[in-house]
Design a protein around this motif. Sequence first.
Motif, PDB file in Angstrom:
ATOM      1  N   UNK A 247       0.826  -1.208   0.000  1.00  0.00           N
ATOM      2  CA  UNK A 247       0.000   0.000   0.000  1.00  0.00           C
ATOM      3  C   UNK A 247       0.861   1.260   0.000  1.00  0.00           C
ATOM      4  N   UNK A 248       1.944   1.229   0.757  1.00  0.00           N
ATOM      5  CA  UNK A 248       2.831   2.391   0.790  1.00  0.00           C
ATOM      6  C   UNK A 248       3.418   2.639  -0.591  1.00  0.00           C
ATOM      7  N   UNK A 249       3.804   1.578  -1.266  1.00  0.00           N
ATOM      8  CA  UNK A 249       4.366   1.722  -2.612  1.00  0.00           C
ATOM      9  C   UNK A 249       3.299   2.227  -3.589  1.00  0.00           C
ATOM     10  N   UNK A 250       2.116   1.623  -3.523  1.00  0.00           N
ATOM     11  CA  UNK A 250       1.054   1.999  -4.450  1.00  0.00           C
ATOM     12  C   UNK A 250       0.640   3.455  -4.266  1.00  0.00           C
ATOM     13  N   UNK A 251       0.564   3.896  -3.016  1.00  0.00           N
ATOM     14  CA  UNK A 251       0.103   5.263  -2.784  1.00  0.00           C
ATOM     15  C   UNK A 251       1.218   6.292  -2.901  1.00  0.00           C
ATOM     16  N   UNK A 260      -8.790  -1.180  -7.302  1.00  0.00           N
ATOM     17  CA  UNK A 260      -8.849  -2.605  -6.935  1.00  0.00           C
ATOM     18  C   UNK A 260      -7.602  -3.082  -6.200  1.00  0.00           C
ATOM     19  N   UNK A 261      -6.425  -2.522  -6.524  1.00  0.00           N
ATOM     20  CA  UNK A 261      -5.189  -2.849  -5.824  1.00  0.00           C
ATOM     21  C   UNK A 261      -5.346  -2.566  -4.339  1.00  0.00           C
ATOM     22  N   UNK A 262      -5.874  -1.403  -3.999  1.00  0.00           N
ATOM     23  CA  UNK A 262      -6.064  -1.033  -2.606  1.00  0.00           C
ATOM     24  C   UNK A 262      -7.139  -1.886  -1.946  1.00  0.00           C
ATOM     25  N   UNK A 263      -8.255  -2.058  -2.627  1.00  0.00           N
ATOM     26  CA  UNK A 263      -9.384  -2.749  -2.018  1.00  0.00           C
ATOM     27  C   UNK A 263      -9.030  -4.181  -1.634  1.00  0.00           C
ATOM     28  N   UNK A 264      -8.362  -4.906  -2.529  1.00  0.00           N
ATOM     29  CA  UNK A 264      -8.010  -6.293  -2.248  1.00  0.00           C
ATOM     30  C   UNK A 264      -7.148  -6.413  -1.003  1.00  0.00           C
ATOM     31  N   UNK A 265      -6.234  -5.487  -0.836  1.00  0.00           N
ATOM     32  CA  UNK A 265      -5.328  -5.563   0.302  1.00  0.00           C
ATOM     33  C   UNK A 265      -5.999  -5.162   1.608  1.00  0.00           C
ATOM     34  N   UNK A 266      -6.877  -4.197   1.550  1.00  0.00           N
ATOM     35  CA  UNK A 266      -7.601  -3.825   2.766  1.00  0.00           C
ATOM     36  C   UNK A 266      -8.542  -4.949   3.209  1.00  0.00           C
ATOM     37  N   UNK A 267      -9.129  -5.660   2.254  1.00  0.00           N
ATOM     38  CA  UNK A 267      -9.979  -6.792   2.591  1.00  0.00           C
ATOM     39  C   UNK A 267      -9.189  -7.854   3.347  1.00  0.00           C
TER      40      UNK A 267
END
Length: 376
Positions: A247-251, A260-267
């Motif tokens: 998440x740190x890398x993506x954001x 969808x990248x964020x959502x999958x990881x938060x789930x």
Amino acid sequence: MDEFASQYHRALGIGEAAFEGLEPHLERRNYDGCEYRHLPDARRGIERGTVLIDGEVVRGFPKVPRTLVLSTGVPTQFDEYGRIAVEEKLNGYNVRVARIDGDALAFSRSGMVCPFTTRMLDRLVDLAELFDSYPMAMVCGEMIGPENPYTAHDYPGVDSIAFRAFDWRDRETGDPLPVQERRARYERFEIPQTPLFEFVAVDDAPETVDACIRDLDAQHREGVVMKSPDGRTQLKYTTSASTKSDLAYAFSLPFDYGRPFMFRRLIREGFQTVEWDESDEAARQRAHELGEAILLSMRETITTIDAGGTVGERHTVRASTETIDVLLTHLRGQGLEIDIEDDRREDGDRVLTFRKRTPATNDTTRNYLEGHAVTE
């Protein structure tokens, strides 16, 4: 049916009509004068990354499913087995190596020949004896380490880049070797492998994997892959540390990675905090760390661009001049814009630090800073 179709449809195990439907989705590439085609996305039962080259088939690596709940996911996935192997999932980039017309070629997840990896493998591992003994082998592994042009991550004992085998399959059928036989063969040829934690009874596996994950999480490592003894059924589960890192890398590049990248990881985090029966205090701490991973990396990016700078994916690689030249040609051939930040010689190698430009994040962030309205 044309010559190309007749050459491959039987090897893929599909009919003529199915191959005709598959053919438009194959992408054409060229490596050192050899033309090949690859399948960038799974179609018609054929795995993503499958390659048709010089009359040969190199199967893609199957997608490994993930469980969000160990206590129910493990027995459901492995209900026909008595025990499973638990191996470490390493954080790097996936490659498959096959010998084609006498040359060992390294294929990316999507099926492109990676010229950098193909050349680096000669430095890292000796696969000649393995392919002499097993010419139809498909060596499946992970390229790890900090000096890595795709996914850089620190591992103890790896100063630059290293290869770790995690599977062995028939390159035409995709059939895997049983886990114990695969590990024994790699040991015989002195090929380094991903760590094996243990073989464990399926009923005991959720507790065993839970303990492994907690230990790996404390070490900021990625997770585990559980495998049936015959290698045909696999299941992955990852750490909270790897989620926060992702998440740190993506954001840090928020407009280049989708929601969808964020959502999958938060789930994943939501299910893990419930399965671990965390206290309110522990759950708040988890939420706090997730929020920091998301907000602080994004804040740094916006601040950098606001100050007139640019952001992008930064990598360092160490290799011969020729290997680095072909890497840059390969990356630019995929439409990437590359900025060279440092280029030097060290102990006989060329050491290059470069940045892949990320125009969506740079341009969109700059537009918003200049007052452009957000369309939602």
